[in-house]
Scaffold this motif. Structure first.
Motif, PDB file in Angstrom:
ATOM      1  N   ARG A   1      -5.131  -9.598   5.968  1.00  0.00           N
ATOM      2  CA  ARG A   1      -4.887  -8.653   4.869  1.00  0.00           C
ATOM      3  C   ARG A   1      -6.196  -8.077   4.356  1.00  0.00           C
ATOM      4  NH1 ARG A   1      -2.501 -11.876   0.564  1.00  0.00           N
ATOM      5  NH2 ARG A   1      -4.001 -13.370   1.341  1.00  0.00           N
ATOM      6  N   SER A   2      -6.112  -6.890   3.776  1.00  0.00           N
ATOM      7  CA  SER A   2      -7.300  -6.280   3.186  1.00  0.00           C
ATOM      8  C   SER A   2      -6.897  -5.458   1.970  1.00  0.00           C
ATOM      9  CB  SER A   2      -8.021  -5.397   4.205  1.00  0.00           C
ATOM     10  OG  SER A   2      -7.175  -4.355   4.619  1.00  0.00           O
ATOM     11  N   ARG A   3      -7.853  -5.246   1.078  1.00  0.00           N
ATOM     12  CA  ARG A   3      -7.643  -4.433  -0.122  1.00  0.00           C
ATOM     13  C   ARG A   3      -8.872  -3.554  -0.320  1.00  0.00           C
ATOM     14  NH1 ARG A   3      -3.612  -6.841   0.369  1.00  0.00           N
ATOM     15  NH2 ARG A   3      -2.223  -7.772  -1.129  1.00  0.00           N
TER      16      ARG A   3
ATOM     17  N   GLU B   1     -10.552   2.898   2.328  1.00  0.00           N
ATOM     18  CA  GLU B   1     -11.080   1.967   3.323  1.00  0.00           C
ATOM     19  C   GLU B   1     -11.042   0.552   2.763  1.00  0.00           C
ATOM     20  OE1 GLU B   1     -14.752   2.941   5.348  1.00  0.00           O
ATOM     21  OE2 GLU B   1     -14.512   4.995   4.657  1.00  0.00           O
ATOM     22  N   PRO B   2     -10.664  -0.426   3.602  1.00  0.00           N
ATOM     23  CA  PRO B   2     -10.633  -1.810   3.124  1.00  0.00           C
ATOM     24  C   PRO B   2     -12.003  -2.257   2.630  1.00  0.00           C
ATOM     25  CG  PRO B   2      -9.573  -1.608   5.260  1.00  0.00           C
ATOM     26  CD  PRO B   2     -10.248  -0.305   4.979  1.00  0.00           C
TER      27      PRO B   2
ATOM     28  N   VAL C   1     -12.284  -5.610   1.031  1.00  0.00           N
ATOM     29  CA  VAL C   1     -12.290  -7.057   1.155  1.00  0.00           C
ATOM     30  C   VAL C   1     -11.192  -7.453   2.141  1.00  0.00           C
ATOM     31  CG1 VAL C   1     -11.936  -9.245  -0.055  1.00  0.00           C
ATOM     32  CG2 VAL C   1     -13.116  -7.378  -1.199  1.00  0.00           C
ATOM     33  N   HIS C   2     -11.550  -8.333   3.056  1.00  0.00           N
ATOM     34  CA  HIS C   2     -10.598  -8.841   4.047  1.00  0.00           C
ATOM     35  C   HIS C   2     -10.387 -10.325   3.805  1.00  0.00           C
ATOM     36  CE1 HIS C   2     -10.994  -5.207   6.521  1.00  0.00           C
ATOM     37  NE2 HIS C   2     -12.273  -5.261   6.183  1.00  0.00           N
ATOM     38  N   ILE C   3      -9.143 -10.734   3.733  1.00  0.00           N
ATOM     39  CA  ILE C   3      -8.789 -12.146   3.650  1.00  0.00           C
ATOM     40  C   ILE C   3      -7.726 -12.370   4.719  1.00  0.00           C
ATOM     41  CG2 ILE C   3      -7.797 -13.992   2.243  1.00  0.00           C
ATOM     42  CD1 ILE C   3      -8.967 -12.588  -0.215  1.00  0.00           C
TER      43      ILE C   3
ATOM     44  N   TYR D   1     -11.688  -1.626  -2.513  1.00  0.00           N
ATOM     45  CA  TYR D   1     -12.347  -1.992  -3.778  1.00  0.00           C
ATOM     46  C   TYR D   1     -11.710  -1.333  -4.996  1.00  0.00           C
ATOM     47  CZ  TYR D   1     -16.056  -4.386  -1.247  1.00  0.00           C
ATOM     48  OH  TYR D   1     -16.745  -5.244  -0.460  1.00  0.00           O
TER      49      TYR D   1
ATOM     50  N   ASP E   1      -8.195 -16.130  -2.717  1.00  0.00           N
ATOM     51  CA  ASP E   1      -7.324 -15.038  -2.310  1.00  0.00           C
ATOM     52  C   ASP E   1      -7.604 -13.848  -3.232  1.00  0.00           C
ATOM     53  OD1 ASP E   1      -5.325 -13.644  -1.003  1.00  0.00           O
ATOM     54  OD2 ASP E   1      -3.778 -15.150  -1.338  1.00  0.00           O
ATOM     55  N   PHE E   2      -6.830 -12.793  -3.072  1.00  0.00           N
ATOM     56  CA  PHE E   2      -7.049 -11.601  -3.884  1.00  0.00           C
ATOM     57  C   PHE E   2      -6.873 -11.887  -5.370  1.00  0.00           C
ATOM     58  CE2 PHE E   2      -5.799  -9.760   0.259  1.00  0.00           C
ATOM     59  CZ  PHE E   2      -6.996  -9.113   0.531  1.00  0.00           C
TER      60      PHE E   2
END
Length: 69
Positions: A13-15, A5-6, A8-10, A17, A49-50
């Motif tokens: 886009r999402s990543r 599950e995402p 962090v959202h920027i 944890y 950003d990431f």
């Protein structure tokens, strides 16, 4: 929250944890390979950003002081 599950959202886009934590650990290892030690200070000059999150997380993992520029 599952590992896919995402976290962090920027923008669009999402990543998740776990991915951010893995990248931060890799960056921390790279800093140590470069000779950065616990208690050293580094400057982080990145856009929000990431990569910024990964670098900041790496500094925390390695217990390195940091300044966000």
């Amino acid at each position: 929250m599952t590992s896919t599950e995402p976290g962090v959202h920027i923008g669009a886009r999402s990543r998740p944890y776990p991915e951010l934590n893995l990248r931060a650990a890799q960056v921390a290892a790279g800093l140590r390979d470069l000779g950065v030690e616990t208690g050293d200070r580094i400057a982080i000059m990145l856009r929000n950003d990431f990569a910024f999150l990964e670098a900041s997380g790496a500094a925390a993992i390695a217990e390195i002081g940091r300044a966000h520029v």
